[in-house]
Design a protein around this motif. Structure first.
Motif, short mmCIF file in Angstrom:
data_model
loop_
_atom_site.label_atom_id
_atom_site.label_comp_id
_atom_site.label_asym_id
_atom_site.label_seq_id
_atom_site.Cartn_x
_atom_site.Cartn_y
_atom_site.Cartn_z
N LEU A 203 -4.91 5.16 -4.65
CA LEU A 203 -4.23 4.50 -5.77
C LEU A 203 -5.17 4.38 -6.97
O LEU A 203 -4.74 4.58 -8.11
CB LEU A 203 -3.74 3.11 -5.35
N HIS A 204 -6.43 4.09 -6.71
CA HIS A 204 -7.39 4.01 -7.81
C HIS A 204 -7.53 5.36 -8.52
O HIS A 204 -7.57 5.42 -9.75
CB HIS A 204 -8.76 3.55 -7.34
N MET B 151 0.82 -1.17 0.00
CA MET B 151 0.00 0.00 0.00
C MET B 151 0.88 1.25 0.00
O MET B 151 2.00 1.19 0.46
CB MET B 151 -0.90 0.01 1.23
N PRO B 152 0.33 2.35 -0.49
CA PRO B 152 1.16 3.55 -0.60
C PRO B 152 1.43 4.16 0.78
O PRO B 152 0.67 3.94 1.72
CB PRO B 152 0.30 4.49 -1.44
N ASN B 153 2.52 4.92 0.85
CA ASN B 153 2.73 5.74 2.03
C ASN B 153 2.53 7.20 1.61
O ASN B 153 2.27 7.48 0.43
CB ASN B 153 4.11 5.48 2.65
N CYS B 154 2.63 8.11 2.53
CA CYS B 154 2.36 9.52 2.23
C CYS B 154 3.33 10.08 1.19
O CYS B 154 2.93 10.89 0.34
CB CYS B 154 2.39 10.35 3.51
N ARG C 16 -10.41 0.71 2.03
CA ARG C 16 -9.25 1.40 2.62
C ARG C 16 -8.91 2.63 1.79
O ARG C 16 -8.81 2.57 0.57
CB ARG C 16 -8.08 0.42 2.66
N PHE C 17 -8.76 3.76 2.46
CA PHE C 17 -8.55 5.03 1.80
C PHE C 17 -7.28 5.05 0.95
O PHE C 17 -7.28 5.58 -0.16
CB PHE C 17 -8.53 6.17 2.83
#
Length: 194
Positions: A141-142, A1-4, A135-136
């Motif tokens: 990402l979308h 998942m991405p981080n900030c 999940r935000f």
């Protein structure tokens, strides 16, 4: 998942590529921009308009996030598009004004995020009234993937019209870093294996 940090990079990429897309589109006449090129949203303008619609829909949903991001304040209470082809204008300058505004909002949102925001579950409804909880970080990402997908279509339409948008790889915006001790990443990885 991405981080900030990833989200800030994707927001910068998004803004940079949208600017290149609009700069390249200025090389076409209004008739060429509106011409049905058999793309998913018909014309180049139709594709660019859809990107604005998609971002507006998602940013309006993101405004429901429990953190109540200040960057999204200007969207709260505004009507949400009811169609994926709802028009935001029929000329490049009209669309560009909306695009620039949205890109500033996306960049401000990315800079406002905290790690805990990414793990939050966002509850929203789609255009058919179906309710979702996701999940935000994944929804962000979308948002960026949707942009890249349709910008790819737009860049193909420009290429077919003999207009070059330039390099579109995210890699171009990823900063070069040096591994600890000045050695390469491969050397560090191999040392850890051995």
């Amino acid at each position: 998942m991405p981080n900030c940090v990833d989200v800030v990079l994707l927001a910068q990429y998004n803004e940079t590529m949208n600017r290149r897309l609009y700069d390249a589109a200025t090389k076409l006449s209004p008739e060429e921009l509106r011409s049905d090129r058999k793309a998913f949203f018909g014309s180049l303008l139709g594709t660019m308009n859809h990107l604005i619609v998609g971002d507006t829909i998602w940013l309006s949903r993101f405004a429901l996030h429990p953190s109540r991001f200040r960057a999204l304040d200007s969207l709260r209470g505004l009507p949400v598009p009811t169609s994926l082809t709802q028009s935001y204008g029929d000329s490049l300058p009209q669309l560009q004004a909306h695009r620039t505004r949205l890109d500033k909002i996306i960049t401000a949102l990315a800079e406002e995020l905290r790690p805990s925001d990414l793990d939050q579950v966002l509850t929203y409804q789609n255009s058919r009234g179906l309710r979702f909880q996701k999940r935000f970080g994944s929804l962000l990402l979308h948002l960026f993937n949707h942009q890249t997908h349709h910008r790819g279509q737009a860049s193909t339409l420009l290429t077919q019209a003999d207009v070059d948008i330039g390099v579109t790889d995210l890699l171009e915006l990823i900063h070069e870093v040096e591994a600890p001790g000045g050695s390469s990443i491969e050397a560090v990885c191999h040392a850890a294996e051995g």
